[in-house]
Design a protein around this motif. Structure first.
Motif, PDB file in Angstrom:
ATOM      1  N   PRO A  72       0.725  -1.392   0.011  1.00  0.00           N
ATOM      2  CA  PRO A  72       0.005   0.287   0.002  1.00  0.00           C
ATOM      3  C   PRO A  72       0.993   1.603   0.265  1.00  0.00           C
ATOM      4  N   ALA A  73       1.588   1.189   0.861  1.00  0.00           N
ATOM      5  CA  ALA A  73       2.501   2.951   1.038  1.00  0.00           C
ATOM      6  C   ALA A  73       3.157   2.374  -0.913  1.00  0.00           C
ATOM      7  N   LEU A  74       3.931   1.784  -1.752  1.00  0.00           N
ATOM      8  CA  LEU A  74       4.692   2.351  -2.894  1.00  0.00           C
ATOM      9  C   LEU A  74       3.989   2.904  -3.647  1.00  0.00           C
ATOM     10  N   VAL A  75       2.149   1.982  -3.343  1.00  0.00           N
ATOM     11  CA  VAL A  75       0.840   2.423  -4.704  1.00  0.00           C
ATOM     12  C   VAL A  75       0.528   4.031  -4.121  1.00  0.00           C
ATOM     13  N   ASP A  76       0.123   4.518  -3.090  1.00  0.00           N
ATOM     14  CA  ASP A  76      -0.180   5.199  -2.474  1.00  0.00           C
ATOM     15  C   ASP A  76       1.442   6.567  -3.274  1.00  0.00           C
ATOM     16  N   PHE A  77       3.012   5.883  -3.580  1.00  0.00           N
ATOM     17  CA  PHE A  77       3.783   7.018  -3.280  1.00  0.00           C
ATOM     18  C   PHE A  77       3.675   7.349  -4.590  1.00  0.00           C
TER      19      PHE A  77
END
Length: 175
Positions: A72-77
């Motif tokens: 999720p953090a990578l998708v957000d970034f």
């Protein structure tokens, strides 16, 4: 006035990449990346890029954002990278880089981040257009490669340094 932050990956001997653009010295550190990108996203509202890196980022971050296996953090970034306004530089469209950057700095808004590529980062450094340097320094020396600093001396003041369990050191400098 807005600042230009240069955010790059460097080898221990100051190279942005190997002689043919290799980035095999880089190693993952998701916790460090999440911390750094969070701090960066709080400060900037515009991304500056060279044409080549723009196309590479566009493809990579579209794939990361769409991949159900992406954390999720990578998708957000990735979505931030895709959605944030960009200024793309190329040798053919920006003959006067100094004037173009001065115009961008004078506009209202938050700071701007320059991700590169190599030629764009070198040009910004050579023309003294960078206000802050954010380095991710990998514990690898590659010898032959593409340096960030080519001809111009840069006397910088350290703002922050952090060591990470991955062996990567993050450094922030101002001119």
């Amino acid at each position: 006035m807005r600042d230009v932050i240069l955010f790059v990956n460097l080898t221990l001997d100051g190279k942005l990449s190997g002689p043919n653009g290799q980035l095999d010295f880089m190693r993952p550190d998701p916790a460090m990346n999440e911390e750094l990108t969070g701090e960066l996203r709080a400060r900037v509202d515009t991304i500056l890029e060279g044409r080549v890196i723009h196309h590479a980022f566009e493809a990579n971050f579209r794939a990361e954002a769409a991949d159900p296996a992406s954390p999720p953090a990578l998708v957000d970034f990735a979505n931030w990278m895709l959605d944030t306004p960009k200024v793309v530089f190329s040798r053919s469209t920006t003959p006067d880089l100094t004037a173009a950057v001065a115009e961008l700095k004078a506009k209202p808004g938050r700071d701007m981040v320059l991700f590169g590529g190599v030629a764009t980062a070198q040009a910004f450094v050579e023309l003294d257009l960078v206000d802050e340097y954010w380095f991710k320094v990998y514990p690898t020396a590659i010898g032959d490669g593409q340096p960030l600093f080519t001809r111009r001396r840069a006397d910088l003041t350290l703002l922050q340094s952090r060591s990470h369990p991955s062996g990567i050191t993050t450094l922030r400098y101002t001119r």
